[in-house]
Design an enzyme around this catalytic site. Structure first.
Site, PDB file in Angstrom:
ATOM      1  N   THR A 152      45.051  35.593  40.953  1.00  0.00           N
ATOM      2  CA  THR A 152      44.830  36.863  40.386  1.00  0.00           C
ATOM      3  C   THR A 152      44.995  38.136  41.544  1.00  0.00           C
ATOM      4  O   THR A 152      44.235  37.789  42.643  1.00  0.00           O
ATOM      5  CB  THR A 152      43.526  37.069  39.421  1.00  0.00           C
ATOM      6  OG1 THR A 152      43.059  38.388  39.374  1.00  0.00           O
ATOM      7  CG2 THR A 152      42.374  36.507  40.427  1.00  0.00           C
ATOM      8  N   ASP A 153      45.152  39.359  41.115  1.00  0.00           N
ATOM      9  CA  ASP A 153      45.056  40.449  42.078  1.00  0.00           C
ATOM     10  C   ASP A 153      43.736  40.861  42.100  1.00  0.00           C
ATOM     11  O   ASP A 153      43.092  41.505  43.130  1.00  0.00           O
ATOM     12  CB  ASP A 153      45.881  41.501  41.612  1.00  0.00           C
ATOM     13  CG  ASP A 153      45.245  42.016  40.217  1.00  0.00           C
ATOM     14  OD1 ASP A 153      44.446  41.460  39.614  1.00  0.00           O
ATOM     15  OD2 ASP A 153      46.068  43.104  39.644  1.00  0.00           O
ATOM     16  N   GLU A 154      42.495  40.205  41.415  1.00  0.00           N
ATOM     17  CA  GLU A 154      41.138  40.706  41.412  1.00  0.00           C
ATOM     18  C   GLU A 154      40.450  40.172  42.688  1.00  0.00           C
ATOM     19  O   GLU A 154      39.503  40.714  43.326  1.00  0.00           O
ATOM     20  CB  GLU A 154      40.492  40.170  40.365  1.00  0.00           C
ATOM     21  CG  GLU A 154      40.954  40.624  38.919  1.00  0.00           C
ATOM     22  CD  GLU A 154      39.772  40.684  37.922  1.00  0.00           C
ATOM     23  OE1 GLU A 154      38.749  40.172  38.067  1.00  0.00           O
ATOM     24  OE2 GLU A 154      40.170  40.914  36.821  1.00  0.00           O
ATOM     25  N   TYR A 178      33.893  35.706  38.688  1.00  0.00           N
ATOM     26  CA  TYR A 178      35.004  35.015  38.469  1.00  0.00           C
ATOM     27  C   TYR A 178      36.104  35.276  39.702  1.00  0.00           C
ATOM     28  O   TYR A 178      36.731  34.332  40.195  1.00  0.00           O
ATOM     29  CB  TYR A 178      36.159  35.867  37.305  1.00  0.00           C
ATOM     30  CG  TYR A 178      37.452  35.889  36.998  1.00  0.00           C
ATOM     31  CD1 TYR A 178      38.025  34.445  36.909  1.00  0.00           C
ATOM     32  CD2 TYR A 178      38.143  36.812  37.436  1.00  0.00           C
ATOM     33  CE1 TYR A 178      39.373  34.301  36.825  1.00  0.00           C
ATOM     34  CE2 TYR A 178      39.639  36.758  37.425  1.00  0.00           C
ATOM     35  CZ  TYR A 178      40.222  35.365  37.145  1.00  0.00           C
ATOM     36  OH  TYR A 178      41.641  35.340  37.079  1.00  0.00           O
ATOM     37  N   LYS A 182      38.055  32.526  42.252  1.00  0.00           N
ATOM     38  CA  LYS A 182      39.556  32.546  42.409  1.00  0.00           C
ATOM     39  C   LYS A 182      39.651  32.473  43.856  1.00  0.00           C
ATOM     40  O   LYS A 182      40.680  32.037  44.321  1.00  0.00           O
ATOM     41  CB  LYS A 182      40.288  33.621  41.639  1.00  0.00           C
ATOM     42  CG  LYS A 182      40.157  33.310  40.040  1.00  0.00           C
ATOM     43  CD  LYS A 182      40.853  32.041  39.662  1.00  0.00           C
ATOM     44  CE  LYS A 182      42.391  32.032  39.753  1.00  0.00           C
ATOM     45  NZ  LYS A 182      42.976  30.963  38.972  1.00  0.00           N
TER      46      LYS A 182
END
Ligand code: NAD
Ligand code: DAU
Length: 372
Positions: A152-154, A178, A182
Site C-alpha cells: 500500500t501507499d500508506e 495497519y 504492512k
C-alpha cells in the site's frame, strides 16, 4: 482484453498461489487472471475472515484449473504442502488485515497476519525454491517465478498539500497499526530478495475501488448507507485527500509486474486521481440520485454528516507511478468518473452480495467506530 503476455505466443502457463483471493482486490485479480490466462493454474488460499467471501469466486469453482483452499497464511505446513503439491511458480500475496479503523481497535491481528503471515509465506517460498533448486521458467523462459507482495501507499505516511507525490524512494513513515504492519512485511520481502536472492517484487498501490469491496470501506459504505437511508459519516472536516484507482486497473498493473517486473524492485501504482473525501462523497450522492430510483432519502446529500475524526488520520496520499509507466508501459484505463459510475451501478444491482455482510458482527463494529 489484450495484455502483455498474449503478444508472446510461446507463453508457458503459470501456476499461481493467490493468497487473500476471496477478498476485494484478490477476487478481482483472480477473475481477471482466469479470464486472461485460462490455461494457468490458480490456487486461492484464504482464511475467510469477515472480509473474505467465497461466493465472490463461485463462478470459477467449476473450472478444472482453479482450486480454493480455506486456510491461514500463518500455517507453515499448509503453505509448504500447497507450494510443493501444486508446483507453484508465482505467489500473488494479497492476504492481509486491510482496514485502518479495525487496526486502531485491535492491532494484534494486523501484526499476526500482515507481518507473521508474510514471514511464514516467505520462509515456505524460500524452502520451495531451494527444494526445487530452480524456479520453473515461464513466459517462454525469459523470466522465472516470482513472489509478488501487494502493498500500500500508506507505508509512506501522510503528505502536506504541496508535497510531491510518493515515489519508490520516499522514506517509509507509517502512521497507523495497519500501515506499520504492512511496512514491516514490505521490509521482510525486500530482505528476502537481498539476502537469499528470492525473486520478490513489491507493489505499493493507492486506494482501490470497484465491485466486491467490503462495506466498511469509504465508497461501498457510502453507497450502501445511501441505499438503506443511513447517515453518510464523513470523518473530521472531509478535506483528507486520497488517490483513487479502479480495481481492474490495479489488476492490470499487477499483470505487467508479474510478467515483466524486475525481481528486487518496487513499483508504485496510482490512479493520478486525487480527490477530497467530501467531494468524493458528494459525487457519489449525485450518482445515487441519478441511478437509484427508490432512495429512502433524496437528495442523498441530505444524509451527509460530519463525525469524529479517525485517530492519526493521514491527511493526503498521492502516488507517482512514472516508473511503472515508463519501464513496464502500464497506464490506468478507467477515469474516476467512469469508475465511480460503474461502482455505484454495481452496488445498486448486487444487493444479494452485500446485504448478508451487514451482519451482527458488522453492526457491532459499526457501533464501535461511529457511535462510541
Ligand atoms: P480485503 O480485506 O478485502 O481482503 C483480505 C483477504 O485476505 C480476505 O479474503 C481475508 O479473508 C484474507 N485473509 C485475511 N487474513 C488472512 C490470513 N491470516 N490467512 C489467509 N487469508 C487471510 O483486502 P483488500 O482491500 O482486497 O486488500 C488486499 C491487499 O491489497 C492487502 O494486502 C492490502 O494491504 C493491499 N492494498 C489494498 C488497497 C485498497 O485500497 N483496498 C490498496 C493498496 C493495497
Ligand atoms: O491507500 C491505500 C489504502 O486505502 C489501503 O492500503 C487500505 O487497505 C484501504 O483500506 C485504504 O485505506 P483508507 O484508510 O484510505 O481507506 P478508507 O476507505 O477506510 O477511507 C478512505 C478515506 O475516507 C479516509 O480518509 C477516511 C475516510 N472515511 C472513511 C470511512 C470508512 C470517512 O470519512 N468516513 C468513513 O466512514
Amino acid at each position: 482484453m489484450t495484455n502483455s503476455s498474449q503478444q508472446n505466443n510461446v507463453r508457458v502457463p503459470r501456476r499461481l498461489l493467490v493468497t487473500g483471493g476471496a477478498g476485494f482486490i484478490g477476487s478481482n485479480f483472480v477473475h481477471y487472471w482466469c479470464e486472461n490466462y485460462p490455461d494457468d493454474r490458480v490456487v486461492v488460499l484464504d482464511a475467510l475472515t469477515y472480509a473474505g467471501n467465497r461466493h465472490t469466486l463461485a463462478a470459477l469453482e467449476k473450472r478444472p484449473n482453479f482450486r480454493f483452499v480455506e486456510g491461514n497464511i500463518c500455517d507453515r505446513a499448509l503453505a509448504d504442502r500447497l507450494l510443493q503439491a501444486e508446483k507453484i511458480d508465482t505467489v500473488a500475496h494479497f492476504a492481509a488485515e486491510s482496514h485502518v479503523d479495525r487496526s486502531i481497535l485491535g492491532p494484534g491481528a494486523f501484526v499476526q497476519t500482515n507481518v507473521v503471515g508474510t514471514f511464514t509465506l516467505l520462509e515456505a517460498f524460500r524452502q520451495h525454491c531451494n527444494t526445487l533448486s530452480f524456479i520453473p521458467p515461464v513466459d517462454g523462459g525469459d523470466r522465472g517465478g516470482v513472489f509478488l507482495h501487494v502493498s500500500t501507499d500508506e507505508v509512506y505516511g501522510s503528505l502536506g498539500p504541496n508535497d510531491p507525490a510518493f515515489t519508490e524512494t520516499t522514506p517509509y513513515a507509517p502512521n497507523s497499526p495497519y500501515s506499520a504492519s504492512k511496512a514491516g512485511s514490505d521490509h521482510l520481502v525486500r530482505a528476502y530478495h537481498h539476502t537469499y536472492g528470492l525473486p520478490t517484487i513489491i507493489t505499493n498501490c493507492s486506494n482501490n475501488y470497484g465491485p466486491y469491496q467490503f462495506p466498511e470501506k469509504l465508497i461501498p459504505l457510502m453507497c450502501i448507507n445511501a441505499l438503506i437511508g443511513k447517515n453518510l459519516p464523513v470523518y473530521g472536516d472531509g478535506q483528507n485527500v486520497r488517490d483513487w484507482l479502479f480495481v481492474i486497473d490495479h489488476c492490470r498493473a499487477l499483470d505487467v509486474v508479474i510478467h515483466r517486473g524486475k525481481p528486487g524492485e518496487t513499483y508504485n501504482i496510482g490512479g493520478n486521481n486525487e480527490v477530497k473525501n467530501i467531494d468524493l462523497v458528494k459525487t457519489l450522492c449525485q450518482l445515487m440520485d441519478e441511478l437509484a430510483p427508490d432512495l429512502p432519502v433524496r437528495p442523498c446529500s441530505n444524509l451527509i454528516s460530519f463525525v469524529k475524526d479517525r485517530p492519526g488520520h493521514d491527511r493526503r496520499y498521492a502516488i507517482n507511478s512514472t516508473k511503472l509507466k515508463t519501464q513496464l508501459g502500464w497506464t490506468p484505463s478507467v477515469t474516476v468518473e467512469e469508475g465511480l459510475r460503474k461502482t455505484v451501478a454495481w452496488y445498486l444491482t448486487h444487493r444479494d452480495w452485500w446485504e448478508p455482510l451487514l451482519s451482527e458482527e458488522y453492526q457491532a463494529y459499526y457501533r464501535q467506530v461511529y457511535v462510541s
